[in-house]
Design an enzyme around this catalytic site. Structure first.
Site, PDB file in Angstrom:
ATOM      1  N   LYS A  24      -0.667  -0.980  -4.797  1.00  0.00           N
ATOM      2  CA  LYS A  24      -1.443   0.245  -5.050  1.00  0.00           C
ATOM      3  C   LYS A  24      -0.462   1.368  -5.382  1.00  0.00           C
ATOM      4  O   LYS A  24      -0.011   2.082  -4.481  1.00  0.00           O
ATOM      5  CB  LYS A  24      -2.240   0.640  -3.795  1.00  0.00           C
ATOM      6  CG  LYS A  24      -3.396  -0.289  -3.461  1.00  0.00           C
ATOM      7  CD  LYS A  24      -4.066   0.198  -2.181  1.00  0.00           C
ATOM      8  CE  LYS A  24      -5.306  -0.590  -1.845  1.00  0.00           C
ATOM      9  NZ  LYS A  24      -5.816  -0.254  -0.493  1.00  0.00           N
TER      10      LYS A  24
ATOM     11  N   ASP B 273       0.861  -1.177   0.000  1.00  0.00           N
ATOM     12  CA  ASP B 273       0.000   0.000   0.000  1.00  0.00           C
ATOM     13  C   ASP B 273       0.906   1.238   0.000  1.00  0.00           C
ATOM     14  O   ASP B 273       1.311   1.719  -1.046  1.00  0.00           O
ATOM     15  CB  ASP B 273      -0.917  -0.110   1.232  1.00  0.00           C
ATOM     16  CG  ASP B 273      -1.936   0.992   1.337  1.00  0.00           C
ATOM     17  OD1 ASP B 273      -2.323   1.557   0.310  1.00  0.00           O
ATOM     18  OD2 ASP B 273      -2.368   1.300   2.462  1.00  0.00           O
TER      19      ASP B 273
HETATM   20  P1  5GP Z   1       1.910  -0.689   3.744  1.00  0.00           P
HETATM   21  O1  5GP Z   1       2.881  -0.831   4.869  1.00  0.00           O
HETATM   22  O2  5GP Z   1       2.478  -1.038   2.405  1.00  0.00           O
HETATM   23  O3  5GP Z   1       1.252   0.659   3.737  1.00  0.00           O
HETATM   24  O4  5GP Z   1       0.697  -1.606   4.087  1.00  0.00           O
HETATM   25  C1  5GP Z   1       0.666  -2.920   3.859  1.00  0.00           C
HETATM   26  C2  5GP Z   1      -0.414  -3.570   4.714  1.00  0.00           C
HETATM   27  O5  5GP Z   1      -1.595  -2.762   4.834  1.00  0.00           O
HETATM   28  C3  5GP Z   1      -0.862  -4.840   4.063  1.00  0.00           C
HETATM   29  O6  5GP Z   1      -0.032  -5.928   4.415  1.00  0.00           O
HETATM   30  C4  5GP Z   1      -2.287  -4.967   4.555  1.00  0.00           C
HETATM   31  O7  5GP Z   1      -2.301  -5.618   5.795  1.00  0.00           O
HETATM   32  C5  5GP Z   1      -2.762  -3.542   4.741  1.00  0.00           C
HETATM   33  N1  5GP Z   1      -3.571  -3.076   3.588  1.00  0.00           N
HETATM   34  C6  5GP Z   1      -3.276  -2.042   2.766  1.00  0.00           C
HETATM   35  N2  5GP Z   1      -4.228  -1.853   1.835  1.00  0.00           N
HETATM   36  C7  5GP Z   1      -5.162  -2.815   2.063  1.00  0.00           C
HETATM   37  C8  5GP Z   1      -6.413  -3.145   1.409  1.00  0.00           C
HETATM   38  O8  5GP Z   1      -6.885  -2.542   0.416  1.00  0.00           O
HETATM   39  N3  5GP Z   1      -7.100  -4.194   1.938  1.00  0.00           N
HETATM   40  C9  5GP Z   1      -6.654  -4.894   3.010  1.00  0.00           C
HETATM   41  N4  5GP Z   1      -7.416  -5.897   3.436  1.00  0.00           N
HETATM   42  N5  5GP Z   1      -5.484  -4.612   3.646  1.00  0.00           N
HETATM   43  C10 5GP Z   1      -4.747  -3.576   3.170  1.00  0.00           C
END
Ligand code: 5GP
Ligand code: MG
Length: 179
Positions: free
Chosen positions: A134, A106
């Site tokens: 994303k 994300d």
């Molecule tokens: P980052 O550290 O890259 O911002 O976030 C990663 C984590 O955020 C993922 O492993 C997941 O747990 C959560 N996450 C981010 N976007 C989504 C989404 O659209 N749906 C779900 N279920 N989890 C998400």
């Protein structure tokens, strides 16, 4: 379009089971070629990646190990706030070819914080496989080597991904209808 309710939110079909399977087959093929003479260690990041990781791993045709890890948050020094660390990485990763399997990137914060720790243990190589990315949400310089699907900045559930613990058993990936 099929709609499902998970707790208080409504979701609609976004990526079908067939599309997921096709991407998994394609990624597995690339991994089978790249690691044909290695003995990689797959690292599945729980909980979200468990289904994806099991299907990727089941299609790997050469000797390999798999380890399941969890990302834990802890409070570091006053200024840095919450930091992330990996728990459950009990086998030595020094000199190993690592294939890290995630459900979704994300902002990239999780990997941005985890990768220095992994690098510090001197693995032979690191590849990141993420079912979803994303690109619009990315805030840290993290790049997956193998990506299932690039998706817009909208919340998704299903195929391992949850909303407050629920929705992981949906066979397809669903996108939120309104936030
Ligand atoms: P980052 O550290 O890259 O911002 O976030 C990663 C984590 O955020 C993922 O492993 C997941 O747990 C959560 N996450 C981010 N976007 C989504 C989404 O659209 N749906 C779900 N279920 N989890 C998400
Ligand atoms: Mg995750």
């Amino acid at each position: 379009m099929k709609q499902v309710q998970v707790l208080d939110k409504t979701f609609t079909t976004y990526i079908t089971k067939v599309e997921i399977s096709e991407r998994i087959n394609a990624i597995a093929k690339e991994l089978n070629e790249r690691y044909s003479h290695k003995k990689p260690m797959f690292i599945a990041v729980l909980n979200g990646a468990f289904l994806f990781a099991s299907e990727i791993f089941a299609q790997f045709e050469h000797p390999a190990e798999i380890s399941f890890v969890k990302v834990a948050s802890y409070h570091g020094t006053e200024s840095s706030g919450e930091l992330k660390t990996l728990i459950g990485l009990n086998s030595a990763i020094h000199g190993r070819d690592l294939i890290i399997i995630e459900d979704i990137i994300d902002t990239g914060k999780t990997f941005h914080e985890l990768l220095p720790n992994i690098h510090a243990q001197n693995p032979a190589s690191i590849a990141i496989v993420s079912l979803l990315v994303k690109p619009e949400a990315l805030k840290y310089p993290v790049k997956a080597d193998y990506v299932g699907f690039e998706i817009p900045n909208k919340f998704v559930v299903g195929y391992g991904l949850d909303y407050d613990g629920y929705g992981r058993n949906l066979p397809e990936i669903y996108q939120i209808v309104s936030e």
